[in-house]
Design an enzyme around this catalytic site. Structure first.
Site, PDB file in Angstrom:
ATOM      1  N   ASP A 156       0.844  -1.179   0.000  1.00 21.71           N
ATOM      2  CA  ASP A 156       0.000   0.000   0.000  1.00 21.71           C
ATOM      3  C   ASP A 156       0.890   1.243   0.000  1.00 21.71           C
ATOM      4  O   ASP A 156       1.690   1.445   0.911  1.00 21.71           O
ATOM      5  CB  ASP A 156      -0.889  -0.013   1.252  1.00 21.71           C
ATOM      6  CG  ASP A 156      -1.837   1.162   1.263  1.00 21.71           C
ATOM      7  OD1 ASP A 156      -2.913   1.040   0.644  1.00 21.71           O
ATOM      8  OD2 ASP A 156      -1.503   2.206   1.852  1.00 21.71           O
ATOM      9  N   TYR A 187       3.130   9.647   0.261  1.00 23.25           N
ATOM     10  CA  TYR A 187       4.119   8.961   1.106  1.00 23.25           C
ATOM     11  C   TYR A 187       5.560   9.141   0.595  1.00 23.25           C
ATOM     12  O   TYR A 187       6.506   8.947   1.351  1.00 23.25           O
ATOM     13  CB  TYR A 187       3.852   7.446   1.169  1.00 23.25           C
ATOM     14  CG  TYR A 187       2.526   7.018   1.750  1.00 23.25           C
ATOM     15  CD1 TYR A 187       1.697   7.908   2.423  1.00 23.25           C
ATOM     16  CD2 TYR A 187       2.105   5.697   1.631  1.00 23.25           C
ATOM     17  CE1 TYR A 187       0.481   7.492   2.946  1.00 23.25           C
ATOM     18  CE2 TYR A 187       0.894   5.275   2.159  1.00 23.25           C
ATOM     19  CZ  TYR A 187       0.083   6.180   2.807  1.00 23.25           C
ATOM     20  OH  TYR A 187      -1.113   5.754   3.316  1.00 23.25           O
ATOM     21  N   LYS A 232      -2.637   6.187  -4.112  1.00 25.99           N
ATOM     22  CA  LYS A 232      -3.724   7.123  -3.784  1.00 25.99           C
ATOM     23  C   LYS A 232      -3.428   8.516  -4.334  1.00 25.99           C
ATOM     24  O   LYS A 232      -2.261   8.923  -4.387  1.00 25.99           O
ATOM     25  CB  LYS A 232      -3.889   7.228  -2.254  1.00 25.99           C
ATOM     26  CG  LYS A 232      -3.914   5.897  -1.550  1.00 25.99           C
ATOM     27  CD  LYS A 232      -4.132   6.026  -0.058  1.00 25.99           C
ATOM     28  CE  LYS A 232      -3.848   4.704   0.638  1.00 25.99           C
ATOM     29  NZ  LYS A 232      -2.428   4.477   0.944  1.00 25.99           N
ATOM     30  N   HIS A 270      -7.392   9.849  -1.577  1.00 22.88           N
ATOM     31  CA  HIS A 270      -6.758   9.718  -0.258  1.00 22.88           C
ATOM     32  C   HIS A 270      -7.622  10.277   0.882  1.00 22.88           C
ATOM     33  O   HIS A 270      -7.728   9.674   1.949  1.00 22.88           O
ATOM     34  CB  HIS A 270      -5.394  10.421  -0.281  1.00 22.88           C
ATOM     35  CG  HIS A 270      -4.403   9.843   0.672  1.00 22.88           C
ATOM     36  ND1 HIS A 270      -3.075   9.668   0.366  1.00 22.88           N
ATOM     37  CD2 HIS A 270      -4.549   9.399   1.933  1.00 22.88           C
ATOM     38  CE1 HIS A 270      -2.456   9.150   1.411  1.00 22.88           C
ATOM     39  NE2 HIS A 270      -3.325   8.971   2.375  1.00 22.88           N
TER      40      HIS A 270
END
Ligand code: A2P
Length: 287
Positions: free
Chosen positions: A47, A52, A77, A110
Site C-alpha cells: 500500500d 508517502y 492514492k 486519499h
C-alpha cells in the site's frame, strides 16, 4: 482466511489479499532497503500513495527483487492537491511512472476534503471520482475506491456514480474502530482496509491488551492484526524490521474468542492518530 495471500472478492470480482504491507515512512532514509526487506519477508501486497514518497522506492525494490509485477498487488492514492477530474488523471499517470508499471491494482482518493472547511467538497469528490471511473473503464486500474471517507462522503458518490467504490481505507484498530463507517461499508459491499492497524504506543502499552495477548501467546501487534482480520477488515501494518515484518504475518494460527472480540471493540478511545476527514488534524490529542 488461512494465510496473507488469501483474498476477499471486491464488488467488481477483483481479488484483494487479506493482509498487506503499509509503506508510509518506509523510505524515510530515502532508500528502497526496507521495502526490499518486506518483499524478502514474503509481502506481495503493498500500500503506497503519492503523498508517502515511497512509490519510487517500491518500484526499485520490486525491480531489484526480480519478482514479476503481476505477482504483486499495488495500491496507490491521489493526494488532496491532486483532486479534480483532470488533476487526478495526471496524478495517476505520475504514480504509474514513479511505480514503473503500466497498471495499478487499486487506486484511491486519499481524503474526501482537500482542506478543513472546504465547502464544495461534494462537487470536487464527484469530479475526482469521474476521473477514477474513466481510468477504471480504460483498464488502467483493476479497482477503484476511497480512503478516509465517512458514510456521508460515500453517500455523495453513490448518488450518481457509474462505478461503485470497491474499498474504503480508514484508520482502524482497537481503540478506534469506527463502527459506524465499518458497518456502513460492509452493508454496502465496500471492503474496509485498515491503516495503522496496530495503533500507536498507547495501544502497545495497554495493560488489557497485553494481558489478552499473553493468554493467546501472541504480541499485542499480532492481536490487533488478527482483530482486523476477524472483523473482515484488511490490515496494512508497517514495520521496518524483518522480525516484526514476519511476526505481523503470523496471525493465522490462533482465533480470538467472541467475548474478547467484544472487549477489543469496546475499549475507550486509544491510539487515535488525531486525524479526522472533516476537521483535519487535531494535534496533541494523544501523542
Ligand atoms: P517498527 O518499524 O520498529 O517495527 P501501524 O502500522 O499500526 O501504524 O504501526 C506501525 C508501528 O508499529 C511502527 O512504529 C512499527 O515499528 C511498530 N510495529 C510494527 N510491528 C510491530 C510488532 N510486531 N511489534 C511491535 N511494534 C510493531
Amino acid at each position: 482466511m488461512k494465510n496473507m495471500y488469501d483474498c476477499y472478492t471486491l464488488n467488481n470480482g477483483v481479488k484483494n489479499p487479506c493482509l498487506g504491507y503499509g509503506t508510509y515512512k518506509a523510505a524515510d532514509g530515502k532508500s528502497a532497503d526496507i521495502i526490499e526487506m518486506a518483499i524478502e519477508a514474503g509481502y506481495r501486497y503493498f500500500d503506497t500513495a503519492s503523498f508517502y514518497g515511497t512509490e519510487e522506492y517500491l518500484a526499485e525494490a520490486i525491480r531489484r527483487s526480480g519478482v514479476p509485477r503481476k505477482e504483486f498487488f499495488i495500491t496507490s492514492k491521489a493526494w488532496k492537491t491532486q483532486m479534480g477530474y483532470e488533476n487526478v488523471k495526471k496524478a495517476f499517470r505520475q504514480s504509474l511512472e514513479m511505480l514503473e508499471t503500466d497498471y495499478l491494482d487499486l487506486y484511491l482518493i486519499h481524503w474526501p476534503l482537500p482542506e478543513e472547511g472546504y465547502e464544495d467538497w461534494k462537487q470536487l469528490d464527484k469530479e475526482t471520482w469521474k476521473g477514477l471511473e474513466e481510468l477504471y473503464e480504460e483498464g488502467k486500474v483493476r479497482a477503484i475506491g476511497v480512503s478516509n471517507f465517512l458514510p456521508h462522503h460515500i453517500d455523495n458518490l453513490l448518488e450518481d456514480c457509474r462505478v461503485r467504490p470497491a474499498v474504503d481505507q480508514i484508520e482502524f484498530h482497537p481503540g478506534y474502530t469506527q463502527e459506524m463507517t465499518v458497518r456502513y461499508c460492509q452493508e454496502k459491499g465496500i471492503l474496509v482496509q485498515a491503516w495503522s492497524p496496530i495503533g500507536r504506543r498507547a495501544l502497545l502499552d495497554n495493560e488489557m491488551l497485553q494481558e489478552m495477548a499473553g493468554r493467546y501467546g501472541v504480541s499485542v501487534a499480532q492481536l490487533c492484526i488478527r482483530y482486523a482480520i476477524q472483523r473482515g477488515v484488511v490490515p496494512l501494518p508497517k514495520s521496518s524490521a524483518m522480525e516484526r515484518m514476519k511476526q505481523n504475518q503470523d496471525v493465522f494460527g490462533f482465533e480470538i474468542e467472541e467475548e474478547d472480540m467484544y472487549r477489543l471493540g469496546t475499549i475507550p478511545q486509544t491510539g487515535w492518530s488525531g486525524q479526522h476527514p472533516d476537521t483535519g488534524s487535531i494535534r496533541g490529542s494523544e501523542r
